[in-house]
Design an enzyme around this catalytic site. Structure first.
Site, PDB file in Angstrom:
ATOM      1  N   ASP A 117       0.856  -1.189   0.000  1.00 30.08           N
ATOM      2  CA  ASP A 117       0.000   0.000   0.000  1.00 30.08           C
ATOM      3  C   ASP A 117       0.901   1.251   0.000  1.00 30.08           C
ATOM      4  O   ASP A 117       1.879   1.318   0.763  1.00 30.08           O
ATOM      5  CB  ASP A 117      -0.865  -0.034   1.271  1.00 30.08           C
ATOM      6  CG  ASP A 117      -1.977   0.995   1.260  1.00 30.08           C
ATOM      7  OD1 ASP A 117      -2.351   1.460   0.178  1.00 30.08           O
ATOM      8  OD2 ASP A 117      -2.482   1.305   2.373  1.00 30.08           O
ATOM      9  N   HIS A 143      -7.619   9.463   4.339  1.00 25.42           N
ATOM     10  CA  HIS A 143      -7.372   8.365   5.275  1.00 25.42           C
ATOM     11  C   HIS A 143      -7.784   8.782   6.690  1.00 25.42           C
ATOM     12  O   HIS A 143      -7.777   9.960   7.012  1.00 25.42           O
ATOM     13  CB  HIS A 143      -5.885   8.010   5.279  1.00 25.42           C
ATOM     14  CG  HIS A 143      -5.416   7.438   3.969  1.00 25.42           C
ATOM     15  ND1 HIS A 143      -4.404   8.002   3.236  1.00 25.42           N
ATOM     16  CD2 HIS A 143      -5.825   6.364   3.267  1.00 25.42           C
ATOM     17  CE1 HIS A 143      -4.217   7.278   2.143  1.00 25.42           C
ATOM     18  NE2 HIS A 143      -5.060   6.294   2.128  1.00 25.42           N
TER      19      HIS A 143
HETATM   20  P1  13P Z   1      -9.260   4.358   5.648  1.00 21.63           P
HETATM   21  O1  13P Z   1      -8.450   5.161   6.586  1.00 21.63           O
HETATM   22  O2  13P Z   1     -10.516   5.055   5.222  1.00 21.63           O
HETATM   23  O3  13P Z   1      -9.556   2.995   6.172  1.00 21.63           O
HETATM   24  O4  13P Z   1      -8.416   4.172   4.303  1.00 21.63           O
HETATM   25  C1  13P Z   1      -7.451   3.168   4.164  1.00 21.63           C
HETATM   26  C2  13P Z   1      -6.671   3.305   2.906  1.00 21.63           C
HETATM   27  O5  13P Z   1      -7.067   3.957   1.957  1.00 21.63           O
HETATM   28  C3  13P Z   1      -5.360   2.598   2.821  1.00 21.63           C
HETATM   29  O6  13P Z   1      -4.612   2.986   1.710  1.00 21.63           O
END
Ligand code: 13P
Length: 336
Positions: free
Chosen positions: A83, A189
């Site tokens: 990620d 996020h």
């Molecule tokens: P959230 O903080 O909304 O859960 O998003 C997670 C995300 O996009 C990880 O890359």
């Protein structure tokens, strides 16, 4: 099942018209929660690790936990995804470790904070795609910049500052050859995305529709897709937490995105909330307990419940048995 290339998983999702949840992990209990949820709902799944998660867990632990998951859950297709890779080198190290997919987030410079130029983004993404595809590994890129900060990565802000420009999205995909494209539509996020229930002025699903019209064969990715359910926040606060009220992305808005080409949906915060609430509850109700299993077990169960709900809502439930994993060698041949 061996780890599956994410591209194959998203191609299948496009064929079936559903989205696949991509859930962040840092430790064994989170991986177990996801795999149990995938088994209960018969779902393919993307497990993803940020740079912070790789550092926290020492990524060799994480990778071997994933191999254990592949061995223990032979019927569940799962992709292991980096990620928000901040640089080519981060993605390269993930590929060397055995990840089947990487995100190169060239929307920010390598410091993971400063919004970059379009030219920089194209260049670092193209280079990553070239390296990854030679090894059969899938690549997600990002155009526009998300709001908020996650694990130290992010431009901050509300998410409305650098929305995706559909013209740039078309040029970006042509020039880089990414398998999946993260779009900035106003999400961010974390637990504080919107102060009221989001409407089109702050959560621009119409932008997804537009990008999907222009790039019907590109798999779109929604980041910052936690719904931040009020009930999870209330459990935390009931047991001594101090979370302010806020809104996340309502599940029905994610479903609108899925109807318009979103194939990967990133969720981290909702699981963090579920885990924290469950642990706080044990600490407050049973202060005499000190065996980590007494609180990690309910934490794992609470996360599993959230993941199962999302798997059903995104439509991936029931699709685990649709296909056998392609090897990375097959994917290399496919890209050639
Ligand atoms: P959230 O903080 O909304 O859960 O998003 C997670 C995300 O996009 C990880 O890359």
């Amino acid at each position: 099942m061996p780890l599956v290339p994410m591209r194959q998983m998203l191609d299948e999702a496009a064929r079936g018209g559903y989205g696949v949840g991509a859930f962040n992990v840092n430790n064994m209990e989170q991986i177990q929660a996801i795999m149990e949820a995938a088994t209960a709902t018969k779902s393919p799944v993307i497990v993803q690790a940020s740079r912070g998660a790789r550092k926290y867990s020492n990524d060799r632990f994480l990778y071997h936990l994933m191999l254990a998951a592949a061995e223990l859950y032979p019927d569940i297709p799962m992709a292991l995804h980096q990620d928000h890779g901040n640089s080519f080198e981060t993605c390269k190290s993930a590929i060397e470790l055995g990840f089947t997919s990487v995100m190169i987030d060239g929307s920010l410079e390598a410091d993971g904070k400063t919004p970059s130029s379009f030219e920089y983004n194209v260049e670092v993404t193209r280079r990553t795609v070239e390296y990854a595809h030679e090894r059969g590994v899938s690549v997600e890129g990002e155009i526009g910049t998300l709001g908020g900060i996650e694990d130290g990565h992010g431009a901050g802000g509300t998410g409305l500052e650098h929305l995706t420009d559909p013209d740039q999205a078309v040029e970006f995909v042509e020039k880089t050859g990414v398998d999946a494209l993260a779009v900035a539509i106003g999400t961010s996020h974390g637990a504080y995305k919107f102060s009221v229930k989001p409407t089109e002025d702050v959560l621009k699903i119409s932008l997804i529709e537009e990008v999907n019209r222009r790039l019907p064969n590109t798999h779109l990715v929604m980041h910052g897709s936690s719904s931040v359910p009020q009930e999870l926040r209330e459990i935390i606060n009931q047991y001594g937490g101090k979370l302010k009220p806020a809104w996340g992305v309502p599940v029905e808005e994610i479903q609108r995105g899925i109807a318009h080409g979103v194939r990967k949906v990133n969720v981290d915060t909702d699981n963090r909330l579920a885990i924290t609430g469950a642990i706080r509850k044990v600490f407050v109700e049973s202060p005499e307990k000190f065996d980590p299993r007494d609180y990690l077990k309910p934490a794992r169960a609470a996360m599993q419940e959230v993941v199962e709900k999302r798997m059903k809502a995104f439509g991936q439930a029931g699709h685990a048995g649709d296909y056998a994993a392609k090897s990375l060698e097959e994917m290399t041949a496919y890209y050639k």
